[in-house]
Design a protein around this motif. Sequence first.
Motif, PDB file in Angstrom:
ATOM      1  N   ASP A  70      59.367  43.213  44.545  1.00 11.04           N
ATOM      2  CA  ASP A  70      59.688  44.505  45.142  1.00 11.04           C
ATOM      3  C   ASP A  70      58.880  44.758  46.409  1.00 11.04           C
ATOM      4  OD1 ASP A  70      60.999  46.985  45.183  1.00 11.04           O
ATOM      5  OD2 ASP A  70      59.202  47.952  44.358  1.00 11.04           O
ATOM      6  N   ILE A 104      65.302  39.064  43.293  1.00 14.47           N
ATOM      7  CA  ILE A 104      65.546  39.997  42.183  1.00 14.47           C
ATOM      8  C   ILE A 104      66.996  39.904  41.749  1.00 14.47           C
ATOM      9  CG2 ILE A 104      65.737  42.443  41.561  1.00 14.47           C
ATOM     10  CD1 ILE A 104      63.247  42.975  43.147  1.00 14.47           C
ATOM     11  N   PHE A 162      58.746  41.380  39.030  1.00 13.84           N
ATOM     12  CA  PHE A 162      59.588  42.329  39.750  1.00 13.84           C
ATOM     13  C   PHE A 162      58.784  43.235  40.662  1.00 13.84           C
ATOM     14  CE2 PHE A 162      62.341  40.488  36.769  1.00 13.84           C
ATOM     15  CZ  PHE A 162      63.603  40.534  37.352  1.00 13.84           C
ATOM     16  N   ALA A 163      57.580  43.592  40.229  1.00 14.98           N
ATOM     17  CA  ALA A 163      56.713  44.363  41.106  1.00 14.98           C
ATOM     18  C   ALA A 163      56.406  43.561  42.362  1.00 14.98           C
ATOM     19  CB  ALA A 163      55.432  44.744  40.385  1.00 14.98           C
ATOM     20  N   ARG A 183      66.454  36.451  36.759  1.00 16.51           N
ATOM     21  CA  ARG A 183      66.614  37.432  35.678  1.00 16.51           C
ATOM     22  C   ARG A 183      66.594  36.733  34.319  1.00 16.51           C
ATOM     23  NH1 ARG A 183      67.852  42.610  37.308  1.00 16.51           N
ATOM     24  NH2 ARG A 183      68.373  43.212  35.201  1.00 16.51           N
ATOM     25  N   LYS A 184      67.257  35.564  34.283  1.00 14.50           N
ATOM     26  CA  LYS A 184      67.322  34.863  33.004  1.00 14.50           C
ATOM     27  C   LYS A 184      65.923  34.383  32.587  1.00 14.50           C
ATOM     28  CE  LYS A 184      70.283  31.543  30.611  1.00 14.50           C
ATOM     29  NZ  LYS A 184      69.449  30.737  29.825  1.00 14.50           N
ATOM     30  N   ALA A 185      65.200  33.838  33.558  1.00 14.92           N
ATOM     31  CA  ALA A 185      63.878  33.308  33.249  1.00 14.92           C
ATOM     32  C   ALA A 185      62.954  34.384  32.709  1.00 14.92           C
ATOM     33  CB  ALA A 185      63.268  32.678  34.501  1.00 14.92           C
ATOM     34  N   TYR A 186      63.099  35.585  33.267  1.00 18.33           N
ATOM     35  CA  TYR A 186      62.156  36.629  32.876  1.00 18.33           C
ATOM     36  C   TYR A 186      62.646  37.517  31.752  1.00 18.33           C
ATOM     37  CZ  TYR A 186      58.719  35.463  36.251  1.00 18.33           C
ATOM     38  OH  TYR A 186      57.732  34.801  36.909  1.00 18.33           O
ATOM     39  N   LEU A 187      63.973  37.638  31.601  1.00 20.33           N
ATOM     40  CA  LEU A 187      64.475  38.565  30.587  1.00 20.33           C
ATOM     41  C   LEU A 187      65.069  37.848  29.391  1.00 20.33           C
ATOM     42  CD1 LEU A 187      66.105  41.292  32.781  1.00 20.33           C
ATOM     43  CD2 LEU A 187      64.332  41.657  31.092  1.00 20.33           C
ATOM     44  N   GLY A 188      65.186  36.554  29.491  1.00 17.52           N
ATOM     45  CA  GLY A 188      65.773  35.818  28.383  1.00 17.52           C
ATOM     46  C   GLY A 188      67.247  36.103  28.237  1.00 17.52           C
ATOM     47  N   LEU A 204      46.481  41.381  36.057  1.00 11.66           N
ATOM     48  CA  LEU A 204      46.201  40.802  34.747  1.00 11.66           C
ATOM     49  C   LEU A 204      45.320  41.712  33.883  1.00 11.66           C
ATOM     50  CD1 LEU A 204      46.639  37.993  33.291  1.00 11.66           C
ATOM     51  CD2 LEU A 204      44.305  37.522  33.954  1.00 11.66           C
ATOM     52  N   GLN A 232      52.432  37.642  37.959  1.00  9.74           N
ATOM     53  CA  GLN A 232      53.253  37.411  36.792  1.00  9.74           C
ATOM     54  C   GLN A 232      54.237  38.562  36.602  1.00  9.74           C
ATOM     55  OE1 GLN A 232      53.101  36.561  32.216  1.00  9.74           O
ATOM     56  NE2 GLN A 232      52.038  38.256  33.118  1.00  9.74           N
ATOM     57  N   ASN A 233      53.792  39.741  37.033  1.00 13.95           N
ATOM     58  CA  ASN A 233      54.636  40.928  37.008  1.00 13.95           C
ATOM     59  C   ASN A 233      55.650  40.758  38.146  1.00 13.95           C
ATOM     60  OD1 ASN A 233      55.707  43.497  37.038  1.00 13.95           O
ATOM     61  ND2 ASN A 233      53.712  44.469  36.671  1.00 13.95           N
ATOM     62  N   ASN A 280      54.066  30.950  33.294  1.00 12.31           N
ATOM     63  CA  ASN A 280      52.731  30.398  33.047  1.00 12.31           C
ATOM     64  C   ASN A 280      52.789  28.885  33.139  1.00 12.31           C
ATOM     65  OD1 ASN A 280      51.425  32.726  32.584  1.00 12.31           O
ATOM     66  ND2 ASN A 280      50.852  32.256  30.469  1.00 12.31           N
TER      67      ASN A 280
END
Lengths: 267, 384, 234, 344, 290
Positions: C199, C222, C195-196, C228-233, C163, C192-193, C36
């Motif tokens: 993909d 992906i 991985f979708a 991965r870090k940014a989105y999964l912490g 959204l 924002q989703n 965001n």
Amino acid sequence: MSAVAHKLEPAATALSVDRVAMHFGGLVAISDMTFSVGEGEIVSLIGPNGAGKTTAFNIVTGFLTPTQGEVSYRGLNLRGMKPQAIADLGLIRTFQRTSVFPNDTVFDNVMIGLHRRGRVGVLPSVLGLPRVRRLEAALKDKAAELIDYVGLGRRAHDLAGSLSYGEQRLVGVALALAAEPSMLLLDEPVSGMNASETHTFVELIRKVRDRGIAILLVEHDMPMVMSVSDRIVVLNYGRIIAEGPPDVIRNDPAVIEAYLGQGVKHA
Amino acid sequence: MMRHLRTASLIALATALLMGSASAETIKIGVNEPLTGAFAASGTYVVNGAKIAADEINAKGGVLGKQIELVIEDNKSNPTEAAAVAEKLITRDKTPVMMGAWGSSLTLAVMPKLMEYQVPMVVETSSASKITTMGNPYIFRISPPSNVESAAFEKIVDKLGLKKVDFLVINNDWGRGTADDFGKMMKAKGIQIGLVETMDQGAQDMSAQLSKIKASDSETVIVTAAVDQLTLLFKQAEALGMKKRIITTGGSQNPDQIIAQAGAAANGTMHLTTFLPWFPDKTPNPEATAYFVSEWKKRGFEFAGCTESFRGYDGIRTAAAAIEKAGKADPEAIRAALWQIDVKGLNGDIVFKKSGPAGKESGQSQPNVYLIEIADGKVAMKSF
Amino acid sequence: MLELINAVCGYGGVTALQGISFEVKAGQLVALIGANGAGKSTTLRAISGLVPLRSGVLRFDNENLTGARPPRILKSGIAHCPEGRRVFPHMSVEENLDMGAYLRSDRSEVAADRDRIYGEFPRLAERRKQAAGTLSGGEQQMLAIGRALMSRPRLVMFDEPSLGLAPNIVERTFAIIRRIRDTGTTVLLVEQNAFAALDMCDHAYLLESGRIVLSGTGAELIANPHVRKAYLGG
Amino acid sequence: MRLILSILAIAALASVPLWLSDPYLLNALITTGIFVIGAMSLNLLLGFTGQLSLGHIAFFGIGAYVSALTSLGFDVGLPFGIRIVHEPWSPLAGFVMAVLVSALCGYLVGRLSFRVRGAYFVIVTISFAEVVRLVALNWVELTQGPLALTNIPPMSVGLPGLGEFIFRTKLHNYYLVLGVAVACYLLIARLVRSHVGRAMRGLMENETLAVSIGIDVTKTLTLAAVVSAGICGAAGSLYAHYIKIIDPEVFAFINTVTMVIMVVAGGKGSLAGPVVGGLIFGLMPVALRPVMAPEAQWIAYGAALIVILFIMPRGIVPALTQWMPRLRRVRRPSFSKRGIEESA
Amino acid sequence: MSELLQHLVNTLVLGGTYALLGIGLTLIFGIMNVVNFTHGILYTFGAYVMFIVVQKFGLNFFVALPLSVAAGWLLGALVELTLLRPLRGSDIDTTMLVMIGAWIAMQSATLWVWGGVAKSVPTPFPDAPLSIGPVSVSWLRLFVLAAAAALIVLTYVLINRTRLGSAMRATFQDHDTAALMGVNVDLIYTSTFALGSSLAAAAGALLGPVYVVYPAMGDLAAVKAFAIVILGGLGNITGAVIGGFILALAEELGAGYISSGYRDAMGFVIIIAVLIFRPTGLFPRAERVG
């Protein structure tokens, strides 16, 4: 207020949200939400955009009246209370976008924030009685202290509207702290902050919590959420899909699916 | 056409202003009239009448061997401004006598200034009785207040055979005053008073009031309003099919404008007026009337304006006569002289009688009042 | 096909885009992902002319569109399906679709296109006289997509189409977007989703604080640990 | 610095009668000063809470009528056979009553109309003024309606040991108006710099945020309305005792417009704004009078308003305070200088 | 009874003209959020155009009407282009004051050119009224009612059935998204202001001949228009029409049965009551344009 409203909760619970639903016309923003925040706890509310997090904030702080369900704070039912009355209970929030008074300096922002502590009669303050002068001086000291506390000392005399997003967030927090909160609700406080600002901010939140102030946090920055939260509540499509400490949430398949999307299956 | 007139009057105004600073050898008369705002039209008429008088006097050699000079200021139809204008005329322009200020509230606002600086003023239009009864010795009024008008009307009332009358008056000092004074006079004569309806100054639709009057059981309506509202009233009364006798008061009717604008709707209406430009012969001063009317036409003004502008003409002539009599352009001398003059005004002799509390009386002249009727699109003297 | 070079823009005192360059090739589905406030929506608004560029160049089909106003951008073939659906709430479904074809004058073809969209989204056909504000979120999204297609664009930009939508609707929305690409229309997707989006895209860019920090195919991103870090912490 | 400027400005204004003997200009300054007081009170609402009242003249008129009636006395019948007879009081009592009654009206209007904002609030306030005007026009027994209240006595103050001082001359009235204006200026300045003023500013800039930190909207706005109406009532009282006649024309919409012009052109939300704007737009008609035709004066007045707003949309004073530091090569705007050092 | 009937007929005739005044303003005030103080002067302008065309040029009454409307459109467009467009985005107070400045200047210009004496516009209608039983109404006012109705219907169709109307509604519902649909938003602002202005001019052109024409004639008309718009709900055309009739009824009955002195207070009393009890107007949202 009836006696029933004073129904006592276990002392550990500060905020309790009980089966709350919110409908806007045909749109269901929150369908059935129940969670609580304990005294001195940091709880994060996460979920994709549009999941209903900000709506939940607006309900708790009285800006919206829920279609169903109850919110209580320290055992007091908040239904029907106006936002400023809820703020008077010490339940203070920050905002996602408009977190400052843009045309005032940072210092004056915090002075406005000190409103709850600075209330004196109009007449004494217009007459400038010594008592009022002393109070004003004390408020100014307090404001300066708060500004230093959030680390904006060098920006005290700049217009809040001219600050960067990250700095504005900090002003928002200083404002909220100025209002003597017993619990803070922070709406995406680190969005727009860079890594080092975020780091400072996390330290700040911990300091605040150590003063015994409970915190409810809405945030997208996962590393930040994971590092700071005691507990995490995950919301999707207006419904709670998981709740627990960070380590549990990180590995919850429902959360991964909801939050990251289906794509992850192929990854 | 109108444009030329505007330009002409502007040039005249500018010249007057320039002359104000250039020549010291004139005698100044202050003119305090509404040239903008709600009463702009009437104020402008009065000023134009005043200019005819000044030009006439100057052509005949002026007063005390000097030319007279009108210092014309706009009071914006606003009492505060009227007071400010008086202040300017007296202190800046040093006018020893003034004429003004059209509306009663404008005049009332000027009056404390007259006391303060002890400068007399000829009141040419205002009708509120109060003006001459408040005890301001610097006021000399040539227009008839409503009690004077009603006293004049009293002589005609019997001939009209009135039984019950309604009133429809403009909601200001003028309309209210008329309703009060005429009502008192008629009650004393045994005439019943029905409805007393008011309309706002500036209101355009009076159908509601007229419908109410239409349904009442009186046979006559006394109407007090300025010409624009009278026009509307006649048209709307006709549209409602109202068939009552209408008598207007106040002398600001401009019957010609009414005939031109209301057409057949004006037929049969009667008007109490203080000036008869249509029949110079029937006026107390036929020569002067004929001169004034021809001069007015010569200058290209609308004839309809005569019934208002003659007040400005008479007002200036009154002031000039007082200066002449006083023998010097000094306010106190002029004030004293105003009590002694006898001017052949267009609507009768202007002789001031005392009015108001003893010791500080104002002057009030008693102008003639006539009843005219509009018949077949023409003005006629009402004969009995 | 679409080229943005060194785009800088912002609101008031804040710079939202700090010099962004990327391109979208004809027939591709390109995804723009990021947190965001990273500047994704601003990028789309800058392309469609709603936000003026402070500097930089916008080219579409070798035509320089830098500084062009929204009607001109639309006319040259770029449609923008805005964030939050933004249907006209007090206009009917049909009127909303017609607004999509505002610049077209071929009345009969517009009607045909409208029928085609009704065929695609039968729910909209059922509600064609209903005010758009009374539709559910999913229906509004269908309407917004349909409306964007009514201009017969060669490039469609979607801003956060998932959204606030229920999961099954999100799936359908993505399927529709893929089909739009498959029928030959170029797609630029902000999502924002992440991985979708990664993909289904042909190429992707990752935005952080108004800058592009990564680009590659969806699969590459992906697999990237930074993402991965940014989105999964972590 | 600010203090020195203020003292210089007051001293300059106080010295005016020493070198300006023209009563006409003095009169213009007095009436302008009275309207400046009205404009300052409007600025408290418009500039410091962001609420645009287009019916502000109502409080001015109410103040004028109350003051006049208190000092003239009245005898009025009410429904149910109630009869109120009031013997004349001193003009000073009229002044006090004017402030109190206007403030009370401000309270009532505030409570009722702050439920709506923006354009709706504007229209409610216009309507309020219009209704008050029509009452003044039609309640003839009390107000004499269009026949006007006349013979209003000049303002007077009983001085202990010195007897009664009556403000008869222009000089007296000039200093009276100046004194009241300075007092009102100080009152407003103190108020907006107090915690109430901070609450008002907070509400104006970001109402949601202000509410969330515990600022009570209705209470704060109503307080502003009460003070504002009271000050405007004081101006009305001065007007009545200076002009000595009051009629329903005082409620004319153009009078509200005059005050709004003074505030917005001068700079809303700046304390000096209404004073500067007021002096310019109050004295402009005086300056225009000798140089052009009456209608042209109005056209120039309207055009001047448009031009000022195009060049300085935030008003004259804010524009000047922004330019002046720039000229002195100081980057920071002057209003951000308050702060910690000062308080320490 | 016959008095009441007459009051009701008056209401119908007066209400039609009020409705016409209201819809022009509701477009500008309600949709564009401009507190339009030039509405009254455009009303005056329409009436003066009628006067000039019919009285000075001697053209036919029915030719003059559309000319007035067109002139109102042009003047409105000019005001929007010169005064409003440069101010778009500035706060509502600044815009409002600029409109006040324009109002003062334009009204004074009218006074300067034409003087304060009221003018009347001759009409081709008979002076004698149409009388049915105890009730009378003038032919001219019947024509005005019919013309007002026609203009209201035309406006309604323009807004709801045409491409321009769709673009207007879209622009004021969502300005950015309308731009994304290819709408030239600037042009829509100008056209909407021009349309509202032309309706004000039309009201003046129709009512000028009914009443008389003078520089300040628009002031009271504008105040009533504001009342009507508030009554009907901002931006609501149907609401403005109903609001017009309600105001007319209140004034008519108020003057007839309460006190004529308070006739013009009726509108304001209703406004205050409505805003206190139903702050969004009597007919909020429903069929709202914006």
